[in-house]
Design a protein around this motif. Sequence first.
Motif, short mmCIF file in Angstrom:
data_model
loop_
_atom_site.label_atom_id
_atom_site.label_comp_id
_atom_site.label_asym_id
_atom_site.label_seq_id
_atom_site.Cartn_x
_atom_site.Cartn_y
_atom_site.Cartn_z
N ARG A 84 -27.23 83.48 16.33
CA ARG A 84 -26.01 82.67 16.30
C ARG A 84 -25.68 82.19 14.89
NH1 ARG A 84 -28.56 79.81 20.88
NH2 ARG A 84 -27.65 80.63 22.78
N VAL A 85 -24.39 82.03 14.63
CA VAL A 85 -23.92 81.46 13.35
C VAL A 85 -22.96 80.31 13.66
CG1 VAL A 85 -22.75 81.92 11.15
CG2 VAL A 85 -23.94 83.76 12.31
N GLY A 86 -23.02 79.24 12.88
CA GLY A 86 -22.12 78.11 13.07
C GLY A 86 -20.67 78.50 12.77
N ASN A 87 -19.73 77.92 13.52
CA ASN A 87 -18.32 78.28 13.28
C ASN A 87 -17.80 77.65 11.98
OD1 ASN A 87 -18.33 75.70 14.38
ND2 ASN A 87 -16.29 75.91 15.22
N SER A 88 -18.47 76.60 11.51
CA SER A 88 -18.07 76.02 10.23
C SER A 88 -19.32 75.42 9.56
CB SER A 88 -17.03 74.94 10.48
OG SER A 88 -16.67 74.37 9.24
N PHE A 89 -19.33 75.45 8.23
CA PHE A 89 -20.51 74.96 7.50
C PHE A 89 -20.24 73.62 6.82
CE2 PHE A 89 -23.43 78.82 6.54
CZ PHE A 89 -23.19 79.35 7.80
N SER A 90 -18.99 73.12 6.89
CA SER A 90 -18.71 71.90 6.15
C SER A 90 -17.53 71.14 6.74
CB SER A 90 -18.41 72.28 4.69
OG SER A 90 -17.27 71.64 4.22
N ARG A 126 -21.99 81.25 1.70
CA ARG A 126 -23.17 81.25 2.58
C ARG A 126 -22.87 81.67 4.01
NH1 ARG A 126 -27.20 82.50 -0.09
NH2 ARG A 126 -28.43 81.99 1.76
N ARG A 127 -21.63 81.44 4.49
CA ARG A 127 -21.37 81.85 5.87
C ARG A 127 -21.42 83.37 5.97
NH1 ARG A 127 -17.31 82.32 10.01
NH2 ARG A 127 -18.30 81.66 11.95
N ARG A 128 -20.96 84.02 4.93
CA ARG A 128 -21.00 85.48 4.95
C ARG A 128 -22.46 85.98 4.93
NH1 ARG A 128 -17.53 88.67 0.77
NH2 ARG A 128 -15.98 87.41 1.80
N VAL A 129 -23.31 85.33 4.14
CA VAL A 129 -24.73 85.71 4.13
C VAL A 129 -25.32 85.53 5.53
CG1 VAL A 129 -27.01 85.09 3.22
CG2 VAL A 129 -25.06 85.19 1.67
N TYR A 179 -21.94 87.51 -3.77
CA TYR A 179 -20.91 86.53 -3.46
C TYR A 179 -19.53 87.07 -3.81
CZ TYR A 179 -24.72 83.15 -2.92
OH TYR A 179 -25.85 82.49 -2.51
N GLY A 180 -18.56 86.72 -2.96
CA GLY A 180 -17.20 87.22 -3.14
C GLY A 180 -16.45 86.48 -4.24
N ALA A 181 -15.22 86.93 -4.48
CA ALA A 181 -14.38 86.35 -5.55
C ALA A 181 -14.06 84.89 -5.25
CB ALA A 181 -13.09 87.15 -5.65
N SER A 182 -14.11 84.07 -6.28
CA SER A 182 -13.80 82.64 -6.14
C SER A 182 -13.66 82.09 -7.54
CB SER A 182 -14.94 81.91 -5.42
OG SER A 182 -16.06 81.79 -6.28
N SER A 209 -9.40 89.20 -3.24
CA SER A 209 -9.99 87.87 -3.15
C SER A 209 -10.86 87.83 -1.92
CB SER A 209 -8.89 86.83 -3.05
OG SER A 209 -8.04 87.16 -1.99
N ALA A 210 -11.90 86.99 -1.99
CA ALA A 210 -12.86 86.96 -0.88
C ALA A 210 -12.33 86.12 0.25
CB ALA A 210 -14.14 86.32 -1.39
N ASP A 211 -12.84 86.39 1.47
CA ASP A 211 -12.47 85.43 2.50
C ASP A 211 -13.52 84.33 2.54
OD1 ASP A 211 -14.06 85.24 4.83
OD2 ASP A 211 -13.32 87.14 5.59
N GLN A 212 -13.10 83.20 3.08
CA GLN A 212 -13.93 82.00 2.98
C GLN A 212 -15.00 81.91 4.06
OE1 GLN A 212 -13.44 79.24 0.44
NE2 GLN A 212 -13.03 81.30 -0.27
N GLY A 213 -15.23 83.03 4.73
CA GLY A 213 -16.18 82.98 5.82
C GLY A 213 -15.50 82.47 7.08
N ASP A 214 -14.26 81.98 6.93
CA ASP A 214 -13.52 81.57 8.13
C ASP A 214 -12.13 82.18 8.12
OD1 ASP A 214 -12.23 80.28 6.14
OD2 ASP A 214 -12.53 78.26 6.91
#
Length: 663
Positions: free
Chosen positions: A330-336, A393-396, A448-451, A460-465
């Motif tokens: 499982r992965v959390g739907n949001s990290f922050s 980190r969400r992508r990792v 890590y993606g573009a930021s 550009s990278a997506d934010q994991g969400d």
Amino acid sequence: MVQLEESKCDLLIVGAGPAGLMAATWAARCGIHARILDKRRTKIFHGQADGLQCRSLEIFDSFGFADRVWKESNHLLEMCLWNPDETSRIRRTDTIPDTIPGISRFQQVVLHQGRIERVFLDSLKDYSEIEIERGVVPEQLEIDHSKADDDHAYPIKVKIRYLDDDEAAPVQHGTNVPDGLFRSSLAEDDTDDLIRKSQRKKGSIEVIRAKYLIGCDGAHSWTRRQLGFRMEGEQTDFVWGVLDIVPITNFPDIRMRCAIHSAESGSIMIIPRENRLVRLYIQLKEVNSEVDRSKITPEIILKAAQNIISPYKLAYDYCDWWTAYQIGQRVGNSFSCDDRVFLAGDAVHTHSPKAGQGMNVSMQDTYNLGWKIGLVVKGLAKRSILRTYQSERRRVAQDLINFDRRFSRLFSGRPARDAADEAGISMAEFKVAFEKGNMFASGLAVDYGASILVAKPGDSADQGDGTDVDTVTNSTDRVVGKQELASNIKLGMRFPSFQVLNQSDARPWHFGQFLKSDGRFRIIILAGNLRDEKQWKRLEDFGDLLAKPDSVIRRYTPSEKPIDSVIEILVIHSALRQEVELLDIHEIFHPFDEKRGWDYEKVFVDDLSYHQGHGEAYKNYGVDKERGCVVIARPDQYVGWIGEIEDVEDIDRYFSEVLIPQV
Ligand code: FAD
């Protein structure tokens, strides 16, 4: 009831497992005021995680404590695959290197979590006043969302409760041997119970106001529940037992890491450990997913192991620890939340422990976050860098779950009897997946993606969400690095390490040893052939620009601090060492201090060592030996930007997005 005063801190960390300890370590190194709480009375002494990736060791080295772990741990060098032959007898079918040769200066090792936590605790003592406050649970969390963007506000209010000794000790399950069932996925969480009991006894409470909070409180995370965040994914049917024993056996590869697939009785993973211990991960075939954990005992787990490893014998006299778990991916739907309250480690990703990833990825979550919070609290960096925590980190975590799904299915499945047996797992497929997975499992594949922190060209990278990075950073004009100048220093990946010599004393070093985790960005100048006049002038001109009163290094450095305290400059040139004089090189590259003299640890050379050969750093970095290039490394060693020595404006633009001018 004793009502304690309200107190304030910059960072409150809930949970003192590997993720929490890494966060506290950054706080200590950045010099911010942090507190760290744990509901348990004592640290871990047995069992739990034990595998350390090369990347985790590199990180430990950057904090200065990898040597202790390297010395105490058992080193895993070879992996043996055992599979059933046509008569269903298990046989060694393959051996492969455990760590891909050459990818790091470290290889994968094992040491139990308690020793690793000890090393962290000692380092906290050496660098700070931070102590783990044990037997403490948070019971209320409030966030003042209206103050989230105010740099000086303390928008987080947490009420904490002090437990007595009995309450803080985990329940054990009747055997003499310590078990980890209380932390296993098969156990209910006891946090609410602890709070209720302590409330009845009127245990003392305290209110803490914090600027930032990280929930590192494990798979049952209380912090996650307060935020109302969900874990997404599923629970598998596979139930596994774990034994840490000193084995008595005639199995020939007991001191090798082994994956054993039996014909019909399930699989074992063998991990040889320190002090003659061996960890066995054993599939419990006769226990179904409706598990009653009180029925699982070390004897049942051993019996399952004996069936799998037969005809070899397996017994033990000493068992150090045992547990059982069911795999949930499982992965959390949001990290922050508001980039003020963050979740890290098992609190936002859970998966099977056999691939040895959880502790590593958990520590690496807060390794990614800790310096960002440190620099923001100190007023050196903009709050917007905190948004990259989730995107990176969400992508990792998602990659980890995908890796674990593949790995667990292949490891838990029954081996195919022949090519026509579609329900079975092909052992050839298992080997290929294992070899491919080795790069991921080393921790070095993280990209890590573009930021604003990674000046990557292209998308550009997506934010994991799903949010687009440019929306998030509000940047229309993000600087883009020149990847083509350094084919093996990848934007978004950790700066690789090769041997170089110190220009002033000829001593060989792995360059990575100079990328310390002390919160500083680094401009690494691969200065090329300094015996060439034009190249020498390029470096001198760059030095003149950096030395100006309004240069990028001066602008972001508080005036009372040394010039290298926010951005450090390191040089590696490719001319012959004996043909270059350190003191002829521009002073900005080896700054002078009235009390300490010249800095002799900033200029290096890619040259032959008297005793350790040639590191061939330029060749390995894929950088032109004549012209070189410039790289920005973030405080966590990930590559932020690459450009030419003349691209000073781009360096300015990179830092203007990230840092706050101090003048
Ligand atoms: P945890 O280690 O779970 O730490 C959470 C901490 O928070 C605990 O100390 C807990 O007491 C505290 N806490 C919880 N709730 C509260 C609360 N409400 N208030 C205050 N404190 C609280 N990973 C690897 O990398 N390699 C391995 O080889 C490996 N092997 C494993 C073997 C087994 C048998 C198991 C079970 C796990 C294994 N793992 C492995 C996974 C690894 O243990 C976890 O991923 C890792 O411990 C996660 O670290 P963490 O800090 O996020 O959480």
